[in-house]
Scaffold this motif. Structure first.
Motif, PDB file in Angstrom:
ATOM      1  N   VAL A 151       6.297 -12.965  13.877  1.00 34.35           N
ATOM      2  CA  VAL A 151       4.921 -13.166  14.327  1.00 34.35           C
ATOM      3  C   VAL A 151       4.311 -11.853  14.826  1.00 34.35           C
ATOM      4  CG1 VAL A 151       3.546 -14.273  16.151  1.00 34.35           C
ATOM      5  CG2 VAL A 151       5.139 -15.614  14.801  1.00 34.35           C
ATOM      6  N   LEU A 152       5.105 -11.021  15.473  1.00 31.68           N
ATOM      7  CA  LEU A 152       4.590  -9.756  15.989  1.00 31.68           C
ATOM      8  C   LEU A 152       4.562  -8.654  14.934  1.00 31.68           C
ATOM      9  CD1 LEU A 152       6.257  -9.727  19.501  1.00 31.68           C
ATOM     10  CD2 LEU A 152       3.912 -10.283  18.923  1.00 31.68           C
ATOM     11  N   LEU A 153       5.274  -8.839  13.838  1.00 38.80           N
ATOM     12  CA  LEU A 153       5.296  -7.836  12.781  1.00 38.80           C
ATOM     13  C   LEU A 153       3.951  -7.753  12.070  1.00 38.80           C
ATOM     14  CD1 LEU A 153       7.077  -5.833  11.212  1.00 38.80           C
ATOM     15  CD2 LEU A 153       7.587  -7.712   9.647  1.00 38.80           C
ATOM     16  N   VAL A 154       3.287  -8.882  11.877  1.00 40.96           N
ATOM     17  CA  VAL A 154       2.012  -8.902  11.161  1.00 40.96           C
ATOM     18  C   VAL A 154       0.948  -8.072  11.889  1.00 40.96           C
ATOM     19  CG1 VAL A 154       0.159 -10.411  10.335  1.00 40.96           C
ATOM     20  CG2 VAL A 154       2.541 -11.070  10.001  1.00 40.96           C
ATOM     21  N   PRO A 155       0.711  -8.275  13.193  1.00 35.34           N
ATOM     22  CA  PRO A 155      -0.272  -7.408  13.852  1.00 35.34           C
ATOM     23  C   PRO A 155       0.163  -5.950  13.902  1.00 35.34           C
ATOM     24  CG  PRO A 155       0.328  -9.235  15.293  1.00 35.34           C
ATOM     25  CD  PRO A 155       1.170  -9.327  14.091  1.00 35.34           C
ATOM     26  N   SER A 156       1.466  -5.714  13.964  1.00 37.38           N
ATOM     27  CA  SER A 156       1.946  -4.333  13.997  1.00 37.38           C
ATOM     28  C   SER A 156       1.623  -3.624  12.691  1.00 37.38           C
ATOM     29  CB  SER A 156       3.453  -4.296  14.231  1.00 37.38           C
ATOM     30  OG  SER A 156       3.773  -4.920  15.427  1.00 37.38           O
ATOM     31  N   LEU A 157       1.855  -4.288  11.577  1.00 38.28           N
ATOM     32  CA  LEU A 157       1.528  -3.692  10.281  1.00 38.28           C
ATOM     33  C   LEU A 157       0.022  -3.498  10.131  1.00 38.28           C
ATOM     34  CD1 LEU A 157       4.026  -5.561   7.952  1.00 38.28           C
ATOM     35  CD2 LEU A 157       4.134  -3.185   8.729  1.00 38.28           C
ATOM     36  N   ASN A 158      -0.747  -4.429  10.652  1.00 38.72           N
ATOM     37  CA  ASN A 158      -2.194  -4.302  10.607  1.00 38.72           C
ATOM     38  C   ASN A 158      -2.660  -3.089  11.407  1.00 38.72           C
ATOM     39  OD1 ASN A 158      -4.871  -4.887  10.131  1.00 38.72           O
ATOM     40  ND2 ASN A 158      -4.982  -6.490  11.653  1.00 38.72           N
ATOM     41  N   LEU A 159      -2.113  -2.914  12.603  1.00 35.10           N
ATOM     42  CA  LEU A 159      -2.468  -1.744  13.413  1.00 35.10           C
ATOM     43  C   LEU A 159      -2.057  -0.450  12.738  1.00 35.10           C
ATOM     44  CD1 LEU A 159      -1.594  -2.871  17.034  1.00 35.10           C
ATOM     45  CD2 LEU A 159      -3.838  -2.310  16.143  1.00 35.10           C
ATOM     46  N   CYS A 160      -0.894  -0.457  12.116  1.00 31.20           N
ATOM     47  CA  CYS A 160      -0.418   0.740  11.428  1.00 31.20           C
ATOM     48  C   CYS A 160      -1.344   1.092  10.260  1.00 31.20           C
ATOM     49  CB  CYS A 160       1.011   0.530  10.952  1.00 31.20           C
ATOM     50  SG  CYS A 160       1.821   2.054  10.457  1.00 31.20           S
ATOM     51  N   GLY A 161      -1.790   0.085   9.526  1.00 31.31           N
ATOM     52  CA  GLY A 161      -2.729   0.321   8.428  1.00 31.31           C
ATOM     53  C   GLY A 161      -4.057   0.853   8.908  1.00 31.31           C
TER      54      GLY A 161
ATOM     55  N   SER B 243      -5.498   4.591   7.988  1.00 33.39           N
ATOM     56  CA  SER B 243      -6.796   4.852   7.354  1.00 33.39           C
ATOM     57  C   SER B 243      -7.663   5.748   8.225  1.00 33.39           C
ATOM     58  CB  SER B 243      -7.516   3.543   7.042  1.00 33.39           C
ATOM     59  OG  SER B 243      -7.890   2.889   8.218  1.00 33.39           O
ATOM     60  N   ARG B 244      -7.561   5.582   9.543  1.00 34.01           N
ATOM     61  CA  ARG B 244      -8.323   6.453  10.448  1.00 34.01           C
ATOM     62  C   ARG B 244      -7.810   7.893  10.377  1.00 34.01           C
ATOM     63  NH1 ARG B 244      -8.073   4.799  16.330  1.00 34.01           N
ATOM     64  NH2 ARG B 244      -6.783   6.623  16.555  1.00 34.01           N
ATOM     65  N   MET B 245      -6.509   8.055  10.243  1.00 33.34           N
ATOM     66  CA  MET B 245      -5.941   9.399  10.128  1.00 33.34           C
ATOM     67  C   MET B 245      -6.344  10.053   8.812  1.00 33.34           C
ATOM     68  SD  MET B 245      -4.364  10.645  12.651  1.00 33.34           S
ATOM     69  CE  MET B 245      -5.630   9.918  13.638  1.00 33.34           C
ATOM     70  N   GLN B 246      -6.419   9.255   7.746  1.00 30.65           N
ATOM     71  CA  GLN B 246      -6.840   9.812   6.464  1.00 30.65           C
ATOM     72  C   GLN B 246      -8.272  10.328   6.530  1.00 30.65           C
ATOM     73  OE1 GLN B 246      -4.885  10.392   3.839  1.00 30.65           O
ATOM     74  NE2 GLN B 246      -3.210   9.594   5.080  1.00 30.65           N
ATOM     75  N   GLN B 247      -9.114   9.668   7.326  1.00 31.88           N
ATOM     76  CA  GLN B 247     -10.485  10.131   7.492  1.00 31.88           C
ATOM     77  C   GLN B 247     -10.561  11.389   8.352  1.00 31.88           C
ATOM     78  OE1 GLN B 247     -12.414   6.755   9.214  1.00 31.88           O
ATOM     79  NE2 GLN B 247     -12.550   5.638   7.270  1.00 31.88           N
ATOM     80  N   ARG B 248      -9.566  11.595   9.197  1.00 42.40           N
ATOM     81  CA  ARG B 248      -9.598  12.732  10.127  1.00 42.40           C
ATOM     82  C   ARG B 248      -8.732  13.906   9.675  1.00 42.40           C
ATOM     83  NH1 ARG B 248      -8.719  10.660  16.134  1.00 42.40           N
ATOM     84  NH2 ARG B 248      -9.327  12.792  16.530  1.00 42.40           N
ATOM     85  N   ILE B 249      -8.213  13.874   8.449  1.00 38.28           N
ATOM     86  CA  ILE B 249      -7.332  14.950   7.999  1.00 38.28           C
ATOM     87  C   ILE B 249      -8.055  16.293   7.986  1.00 38.28           C
ATOM     88  CG2 ILE B 249      -6.221  15.847   5.906  1.00 38.28           C
ATOM     89  CD1 ILE B 249      -4.871  13.241   5.561  1.00 38.28           C
ATOM     90  N   SER B 250      -9.326  16.299   7.545  1.00 42.76           N
ATOM     91  CA  SER B 250     -10.047  17.586   7.524  1.00 42.76           C
ATOM     92  C   SER B 250     -10.243  18.116   8.947  1.00 42.76           C
ATOM     93  CB  SER B 250     -11.377  17.450   6.804  1.00 42.76           C
ATOM     94  OG  SER B 250     -12.189  16.497   7.440  1.00 42.76           O
ATOM     95  N   GLU B 251     -10.478  17.223   9.904  1.00 42.60           N
ATOM     96  CA  GLU B 251     -10.593  17.642  11.307  1.00 42.60           C
ATOM     97  C   GLU B 251      -9.279  18.252  11.788  1.00 42.60           C
ATOM     98  OE1 GLU B 251     -10.602  15.611  15.702  1.00 42.60           O
ATOM     99  OE2 GLU B 251     -11.342  14.427  14.025  1.00 42.60           O
ATOM    100  N   LEU B 252      -8.169  17.628  11.423  1.00 36.73           N
ATOM    101  CA  LEU B 252      -6.872  18.174  11.810  1.00 36.73           C
ATOM    102  C   LEU B 252      -6.637  19.536  11.169  1.00 36.73           C
ATOM    103  CD1 LEU B 252      -4.631  14.976  11.597  1.00 36.73           C
ATOM    104  CD2 LEU B 252      -5.621  16.020  13.624  1.00 36.73           C
ATOM    105  N   GLY B 253      -7.097  19.701   9.916  1.00 40.53           N
ATOM    106  CA  GLY B 253      -6.957  20.995   9.245  1.00 40.53           C
ATOM    107  C   GLY B 253      -7.741  22.089   9.945  1.00 40.53           C
ATOM    108  N   VAL B 254      -8.958  21.784  10.374  1.00 40.55           N
ATOM    109  CA  VAL B 254      -9.774  22.774  11.088  1.00 40.55           C
ATOM    110  C   VAL B 254      -9.103  23.139  12.413  1.00 40.55           C
ATOM    111  CG1 VAL B 254     -11.983  23.106  12.287  1.00 40.55           C
ATOM    112  CG2 VAL B 254     -11.943  22.090  10.013  1.00 40.55           C
TER     113      VAL B 254
END
Length: 163
Positions: free
Chosen positions: A38-48, A52-63
Motif C-alpha cells: 500500500v505504501l509502495l504506490v505513493p512512493s513510486l508516484n512521488l519518485c516519478g 520529472s521535476r529534476m528533468q525540468q531543472r537539469i539545465s539549472e543544475l548545469g548552470v
C-alpha cells in the motif's frame, strides 16, 4: 490446557477455530507485506514526480555546476527544498486538527449532538507520529534523493543541452 489463552486482541480477532490459535508470526508478516504494498504506490508516484521535476531543472543544475557548485552541494540544496515541502505538508496536517469541528460535522448532526469534540489524544500518538515522521523522511530521501543524484551526475555540457 487453556489453548494459549488469554489472547491478545489480534489473536482473538483472527481465531478460526476455538481450539486452534492463529499463526501470529505469519499474520504479522501478511500485515507488513500489505502495508508495504500500500505504501509502495505513493512512493513510486512521488519518485516519478520528483524525477520529472529534476528533468525540468537539469539545465539549472548545469548552470550552477558551471559556476562551481559541487554535486554534493546540489544534492543537499534540493533535498533541503524537499524537506521544507514535507514540513509544510505536516503543518497543513496539523491545521486539519485546528479545523476539526468544521471538517467532522455536517448539517444533520450540528443541532442534535452539540459541539463536536475530538481530543488530541485520539489523533496524536507520539509513537505513531515518530514512525510516520521517520517513514516520511525515508520516502523523501528516496523519492527526491535518487532523481537528484542521477540529475547531478550529468556533465555540464549535457545538462546545458538538456540531454
Amino acid at each position: 490446557d487453556i489453548m494459549e489463552q488469554p489472547d491478545e486482541i489480534v489473536a482473538h480477532v483472527n481465531h478460526v477455530w476455538a481450539n486452534i490459535g492463529p499463526d501470529l508470526r505469519m499474520l504479522y508478516i501478511q500485515y507488513l507485506l500489505a502495508l508495504l504494498i500500500v505504501l509502495l504506490v505513493p512512493s513510486l508516484n512521488l519518485c516519478g514526480l520528483s524525477n520529472s521535476r529534476m528533468q525540468q531543472r537539469i539545465s539549472e543544475l548545469g548552470v550552477r555546476k558551471a559556476f562551481g557548485a559541487t554535486r554534493g552541494v546540489l544534492i543537499r540544496q534540493i533535498l533541503n527544498e524537499n524537506l521544507v515541502l514535507t514540513l509544510i505538508g505536516g503543518a497543513v496536517g496539523l491545521a486539519v486538527y485546528g479545523m476539526r469541528t468544521w471538517l467532522f460535522t455536517n448539517n444533520q448532526n450540528i443541532g442534535t449532538s452539540g459541539d463536536f469534540d475530538l481530543s488530541m489524544s485520539v489523533l496524536f500518538s507520539p509513537t505513531v507520529f515518530c514512525l510516520a515522521f521517520l517513514f516520511c523522511l525515508v520516502i523523501n530521501l528516496l523519492s527526491a534523493g535518487l532523481p537528484t543524484w542521477l540529475a547531478a551526475r550529468h556533465t555540464i555540457v549535457d545538462s546545458l543541452n538538456d540531454k
